[in-house]
Design an enzyme around this catalytic site. Sequence first.
Site, PDB file in Angstrom:
ATOM      1  N   HIS A 188       0.655  -1.459   0.188  1.00  0.00           N
ATOM      2  CA  HIS A 188      -0.229   0.016   0.181  1.00  0.00           C
ATOM      3  C   HIS A 188       0.758   1.476  -0.250  1.00  0.00           C
ATOM      4  CE1 HIS A 188      -3.451  -2.707   0.931  1.00  0.00           C
ATOM      5  NE2 HIS A 188      -2.972  -2.949   1.872  1.00  0.00           N
ATOM      6  N   GLU A 429      -5.585 -11.380 -21.917  1.00  0.00           N
ATOM      7  CA  GLU A 429      -4.296 -11.469 -21.055  1.00  0.00           C
ATOM      8  C   GLU A 429      -4.104 -13.625 -20.469  1.00  0.00           C
ATOM      9  OE1 GLU A 429      -5.660  -9.231 -17.805  1.00  0.00           O
ATOM     10  OE2 GLU A 429      -7.915  -9.944 -18.373  1.00  0.00           O
ATOM     11  N   ASP A 453      -0.542  -9.903 -16.677  1.00  0.00           N
ATOM     12  CA  ASP A 453      -1.230 -11.309 -16.420  1.00  0.00           C
ATOM     13  C   ASP A 453      -0.602 -12.760 -18.079  1.00  0.00           C
ATOM     14  OD1 ASP A 453      -2.124 -12.146 -14.505  1.00  0.00           O
ATOM     15  OD2 ASP A 453      -4.046 -10.836 -14.596  1.00  0.00           O
TER      16      ASP A 453
END
Length: 541
Positions: A188, A429, A453
């Site tokens: 974060h 992806e 991905d």
Amino acid sequence: MIKFWGKSVYKGIALGPVVLLGSPKHPIKRKKALSPASETQRVKNAVEQSKEQLAALHEKALKEVGKAHAAIFEIHQMMLEDEDYLDAIYHMIRTEGVNAEYAVAVTGDNFSDIFAGMDDDYMKARAADVKDISDRLVRNLSGQGDAAPSLSQPSILVAEDLSPSETVQLDKKNILAFVTVHGSTNSHTAILARMMNIPALVGVPLKLDQLFCGMSAIVDGFSGSVIFDPTDEQAKAAKEKLQAELANQQLLLKLKGKENVTLGGRKINIYANIGSVSDIGYALENDAGGIGLFRSEFLYLGKTSFPTEEEQLQAYRQAAQMLADKNVIIRTLDIGADKQADSFHLDKEENPAMGYRAIRICLKQPEIFKIQLRAILRACVYGNLSIMYPMITSVWEVKEIFRIVKEVQEELDKAQLPYRLPQQGIMIETPAAVMICDELAKMVDFFSIGTNDLTQYTLAIDRQNEKLDDFYQPHHPAILKMIQMVVESAHRHGKWAGICGELGADLSLTEEFVRMGVDELSVAPSMILKLRKRVREIQDI
């Protein structure tokens, strides 16, 4: 002179004095509680005080970094209501007769260790959150409060780690950079640092007791290095590099309003990836041609219930209105894997990246999917919106999506609600989608290649596993060949193809993407002008 290497969170150059943050800490002593009931009440009071502080931090973060990134403070407020956590504190006070500070600290350490030892990366990240709220409670119990770190001059912050609470309270005007011993590039704090445009390094193997406040340092986010007590030559070189970077920023600003056109006249659309409506300001400030990836999951994260149709409509309508006639491509719900939402009550999976996520959740829980589709279709009357469906692997999935969209149209017609059916595209992806992209191109309006991905699935590498960094090769020939295949298939059927993954911002590949025929590159707002500059330097294709 001492030099260390770490992981760069945000690229930039900083030169200035060091401020050591977060130390020294007052030792927490075990004391005999004269009245366990009084200690328990002290904890309850500290919990309420902490909630008020977190609510204020949430409001501040909303203004500075947007709704998606401010959600961490809502999560912290919910953690303070966790019965298991609070019961463990109260039980220790009652059975061992200890003071509140000690009970909170020990319980926080215990819960943090449990999370840190879990296999799931998302759950591991919760260890830092538990530690943050426990430290906050201890500070409030001991009367230290929630004072923001004080900086009297522009400085480089150095710390063991920085919690989201500490990061958002910092006065940005006096921060040159920060360096931490712990932390990951996906934490974060790292996300907040990028949004705040603060050069930063994490995972730097230094010992704080070897440093002192006031010593000078150079942080180089481009090379991932930090030099403490630099030589005169190193300081001079850093100043020159900083001046060059500032000059480059001024040069980039002159590109505002210019077209993304190569020297040979080939135009490329350069759009922005955003995580919430609040991020649109960053996109417009950097002259984005549109929004190539609007991550709609921000509406679901950090909440105990699903967003209503009206809540979603308001967000999508606001995006459409703010961008006027520019295209805004909304990616439908992409929950799962590293993005968990409490309201979905998802089971723990051995391999969440390949599990129940994204379009799979939407197709298995169409009642949730329909609410989002209704909101998007209704918002389309306010601007130029498009829909993009993630994690497609088969023709069957696209047919099923269109069947559900048709049902939504019928429901809106019956309710006599105004709407418009927008362009519908899919994210490429997975290797499966690449191999059948010719068939998929006949069905949809556009392709957007999610290279993050696509790379991890093609190379069989968990992109969040730092032990595999040396094996994660986004420039792998297989990835580039797949991108070429997708672009050619799209063009064969009169459709456009773009890239919305991290690779789109890789300036070393921009010319190759242009030569492949890629029509659009969607990147972080801070990369738009840099990418425009690179496109305008490309010779005839």
